[in-house]
Motif scaffolding. Structure first.
Motif, PDB file in Angstrom:
ATOM      1  N   VAL A  56       0.856  -1.187   0.000  1.00 31.96           N
ATOM      2  CA  VAL A  56       0.000   0.000   0.000  1.00 31.96           C
ATOM      3  C   VAL A  56       0.891   1.235   0.000  1.00 31.96           C
ATOM      4  CG1 VAL A  56      -1.764   1.306   1.233  1.00 31.96           C
ATOM      5  CG2 VAL A  56      -1.862  -1.195   1.192  1.00 31.96           C
ATOM      6  N   ILE A  57       0.561   2.173  -0.860  1.00 28.30           N
ATOM      7  CA  ILE A  57       1.409   3.347  -1.071  1.00 28.30           C
ATOM      8  C   ILE A  57       0.628   4.626  -0.769  1.00 28.30           C
ATOM      9  CG2 ILE A  57       2.815   4.609  -2.754  1.00 28.30           C
ATOM     10  CD1 ILE A  57       2.911   1.938  -4.370  1.00 28.30           C
ATOM     11  N   LEU A  58       1.228   5.498   0.007  1.00 26.74           N
ATOM     12  CA  LEU A  58       0.695   6.850   0.189  1.00 26.74           C
ATOM     13  C   LEU A  58       1.332   7.719  -0.887  1.00 26.74           C
ATOM     14  CD1 LEU A  58      -0.945   8.949   1.797  1.00 26.74           C
ATOM     15  CD2 LEU A  58       1.069   9.288   3.238  1.00 26.74           C
ATOM     16  N   SER A  59       0.542   8.064  -1.896  1.00 29.24           N
ATOM     17  CA  SER A  59       1.095   8.769  -3.059  1.00 29.24           C
ATOM     18  C   SER A  59       1.089  10.286  -2.897  1.00 29.24           C
ATOM     19  CB  SER A  59       0.304   8.393  -4.321  1.00 29.24           C
ATOM     20  OG  SER A  59      -1.077   8.659  -4.142  1.00 29.24           O
ATOM     21  N   ASP A  60       0.226  10.801  -2.001  1.00 30.22           N
ATOM     22  CA  ASP A  60       0.180  12.248  -1.832  1.00 30.22           C
ATOM     23  C   ASP A  60      -0.394  12.583  -0.461  1.00 30.22           C
ATOM     24  OD1 ASP A  60       0.533  14.898  -2.452  1.00 30.22           O
ATOM     25  OD2 ASP A  60      -1.344  15.096  -3.572  1.00 30.22           O
ATOM     26  N   LEU A  61       0.123  13.648   0.136  1.00 33.16           N
ATOM     27  CA  LEU A  61      -0.377  14.145   1.413  1.00 33.16           C
ATOM     28  C   LEU A  61      -0.353  15.659   1.371  1.00 33.16           C
ATOM     29  CD1 LEU A  61       0.502  12.948   5.001  1.00 33.16           C
ATOM     30  CD2 LEU A  61       0.761  15.353   4.401  1.00 33.16           C
ATOM     31  N   LYS A  62      -1.496  16.267   1.642  1.00 31.62           N
ATOM     32  CA  LYS A  62      -1.596  17.721   1.689  1.00 31.62           C
ATOM     33  C   LYS A  62      -2.154  18.121   3.050  1.00 31.62           C
ATOM     34  CE  LYS A  62      -2.431  18.163  -3.287  1.00 31.62           C
ATOM     35  NZ  LYS A  62      -3.413  18.570  -4.332  1.00 31.62           N
ATOM     36  N   LEU A  63      -1.372  18.871   3.792  1.00 25.16           N
ATOM     37  CA  LEU A  63      -1.777  19.309   5.120  1.00 25.16           C
ATOM     38  C   LEU A  63      -2.365  20.712   5.021  1.00 25.16           C
ATOM     39  CD1 LEU A  63      -1.839  18.516   8.097  1.00 25.16           C
ATOM     40  CD2 LEU A  63       0.440  19.505   8.347  1.00 25.16           C
TER      41      LEU A  63
END
Length: 634
Positions: free
Chosen positions: A354-361
């Protein structure tokens, strides 16, 4: 630690605190306080005695524990001095507090001789001690490390008192061995608005304590003011279907302190795909991890089954801290593991990745962010001078000036104005009138300055507004009708000019005081809809015993206010209350009711415009001289 509610002294030299969950922390600091270099320093704070809401827990302060330990061991503490922090009026609340403050206090040049002794029984009549700082020895310029927690309410006047003492011996505050070195009174609103407040310390009878000053530095503590947007995908998941590929979906659970699991988010199902790319989703940091970056998150991948018997593919554990590693440009990956397969299969590695491809805080700014960033609150009052108020010379008139008691107009004006004035640096407020014939031609005006200066309708402080109101009554003729749309349009136009600046520098509050239902209801609705696009909140207080039922339409609590053409307001900016509902209550109750929604309205406006708070240069408290010995003794 949440709002301190009450303190009592049950043992000699000890203070108990009634505390409640809070969202604000205060640290104390001061400057220019002359003191013998061998004299230690500490700080305390007080709150009003009396009944409180709720059932607060009872805590024993660290100061009391340490003092009791010293008394049991008969240790000589020597000479000490400390600062007392007292809120005169601060009612306890059960509401959820969304903001937190850190107050730092430091001082310098403490007094070198004994000036005033203060006894606790004389000082604490309507207030009780909240807490005190640690004691610092042999330092002219102590910087206190002690932090405190208080609830902050924009709609209340939260009065505070700081007092400085020089202690000798092991007794508590108020004994004959305590030297009073000065004190100062302020409100929490003043501290918030100024961010760093510097005031001179005063002895009894208002005499200055030499060059002694106290500095209180405020800083907000970030908490639940953000959300995160996450994008997940997976690679090479196990195939659980016989004649097709898996239909995977992802679940994320937060593991609570009691080891229970709380579902945070469930993605959509991606049909017939072993390499799914799920839609991005948004979740608040409170929901995701309770604002704890190291809190464990349990993530499960399932193969969807229409009968509800989903097949388990695998799981992995993560934290929000791990997820944030994506900010460096690298994707974050986890092995999706089926524990049964791992136990049974010798060469088993995973059931996919499982991959976290993007994170926007995303930061969600609070009311305190804008106020402490430098946003000024400009207050305007508009007063109804229509004939229905009655002849001001008659004691039955709503405008009658009683030398012994303010009328309802003045009570409402002072209650709301005293709150707002803390958030306006120049303390100048616009005061307007409507519905009267005014000199020199005595034509009816629905928008005039009550100081009769059309070039400058502002008055100095709330007292200046009160004086202008009292002075204008003999000079005008009460008439009519009750048209408020001209004043709303005037203030909205002024606010529009500030709105075009594209920064969070100024927000407007318009207080309308009227004795009846407005005559120009259609135009008023239109004006409010237009004003909802500007940095403006409108408070309407109905004075007298008229039927204000039709006025409720202007308050959007029962539905969305619309213009006569059907256009809805962009945001709810109007709060209406009849003054008679607060006749037997304190003025603070009225202010609390009408101003409670203002912080939300401020945030809604700037959020809609995507305007961030202004960011002044951070002015951190630093001692004037290098602290030679700041080690606390207790």
């Amino acid at each position: 630690m949440n709002g301190v509610q009450e303190a009592s002294c049950n043992q000699p030299g000890g203070h108990y605190l009634r505390l409640r969950e809070s969202s604000r922390v205060l640290q104390l600091c001061w400057t220019e306080l002359p003191l013998n270099r061998q004299t230690p320093v500490s700080c305390s704070w007080y709150r009003p005695a009396g009944p409180v809401d709720g059932e607060p827990s009872l805590f024993l302060t660290r100061w009391h524990k340490e003092r009791r330990r010293r008394q049991e061991k008969n240790e000589d503490e020597g000479a000490k001095s400390y600062l007392v922090f007292s809120p005169d009026v601060c009612q306890c609340k059960m509401e959820t507090i969304e903001q937190a403050l850190l107050l730092a206090i430091y001082c310098a040049v403490l007094l070198t001789r004994e000036l005033v002794r203060l006894f606790i029984e004389n000082h604490v009549k309507d207030q009780s001690q909240l807490d005190r700082t640690e004691v610092i020895k042999s330092n002219l310029h102590p910087v206190f490390a002690k932090v405190f927690s208080l609830d902050y309410y924009f709609e209340e006047v939260q009065k505070l008192r700081f007092e400085v003492y020089d202690i000798h011996g092991t007794h508590s505050i108020g004994t004959r061995d305590d030297d009073f070195l000065g004190g100062v009174e302020c409100t929490l609103g003043q501290i918030v608005a100024q961010k760093k407040m510097v005031k001179p310390l005063l002895l009894k009878y208002g005499k200055y304590a030499g060059k002694s000053t106290i500095t209180v530095h405020a800083e907000e503590i970030s908490g639940n003011n953000g959300y995160v947007e996450l994008s997940f995908c997976a690679k090479k998941l196990d195939d659980k279907d016989l004649f097709s590929k898996s239909d995977p979906f992802l679940e994320i659970y937060r593991i609570n302190d009691d080891e229970t699991e709380q579902l945070v988010h469930r993605t959509e199902v991606i049909k017939n795909n072993l390499n799914p790319v799920w839609e991005p989703f948004k979740v608040s940091l409170i929901s995701l991890c309770s604002c704890d970056e190291d809190r464990k998150l349990k993530c499960l991948v399932w193969d969807y089954d229409s009968r509800g018997k989903h097949d388990f593919i695998g799981e992995f554990y993560a934290t929000f801290r791990e997820m944030q590693k994506i900010s460096s440009g690298n994707k974050v990956t986890w092995d999706c593991v089926n524990p049964k397969y791992k136990q049974k299969k010798r060469n088993y590695k995973n059931s996919g990745v499982v991959i976290l491809s993007d994170l926007k805080l995303h930061r969600v700014y609070s009311f305190l962010d804008y106020i402490m960033g430098g946003c000024q609150i400009h207050f305007t009052v508009a007063i109804d001078f229509t004939a229905s108020n009655g002849d001001p010379r008659n004691s039955c008139s709503l405008h009658y000036i009683n030398p012994y008691q303010p009328n309802e107009y003045l009570k409402a004006l002072i209650a709301v104005g005293e709150i707002c004035q803390d958030y306006d640096s120049d303390k100048r407020f616009s005061a307007l009138g409507f519905g009267a014939r005014i000199p020199p031609n005595y034509e009816v005006s629905h928008d005039f300055a009550i100081n009769f200066n059309p070039e400058d309708d502002e008055c100095e402080e709330i007292q200046g507004v009160v004086e202008a109101y009292q002075n204008c009554l003999p000079k005008i003729q009460l008439y009519g009708p009750t048209n408020v749309s001209p004043i709303i349009n005037r203030i909205a136009k002024l606010a529009a000019g500030d709105g075009n600046i594209k920064d969070a520098s100024r927000y407007h509050i318009l207080l309308i005081l009227t004795d009846g239902v407005v005559t120009d209801m259609a135009d008023t609705r239109e004006a409010i809809v237009r004003a909802s696009y500007q940095p403006l909140s409108i408070i309407i207080v109905g004075v007298g015993n008229a039927d204000f039922t039709d006025m409720q339409i202007l308050d959007g609590d029962d539905g969305v206010l619309r213009s006569p053409k059907g256009e809805p307001v962009l945001r709810d900016i109007v709060q209406f209350v009849p003054f008679r509902d607060f006749k037997t209550a304190s003025p603070a109750a009225l202010a609390k009711c009408v101003l409670a929604e203002v912080p939300k309205q401020v945030v809604e406006y700037y959020s809609h415009k995507a305007i961030s708070p202004m960011c002044p240069v951070r002015d951190l408290p630093t001692p004037i001289l290098s602290p030679v010995a700041t080690t606390p003794t207790e």
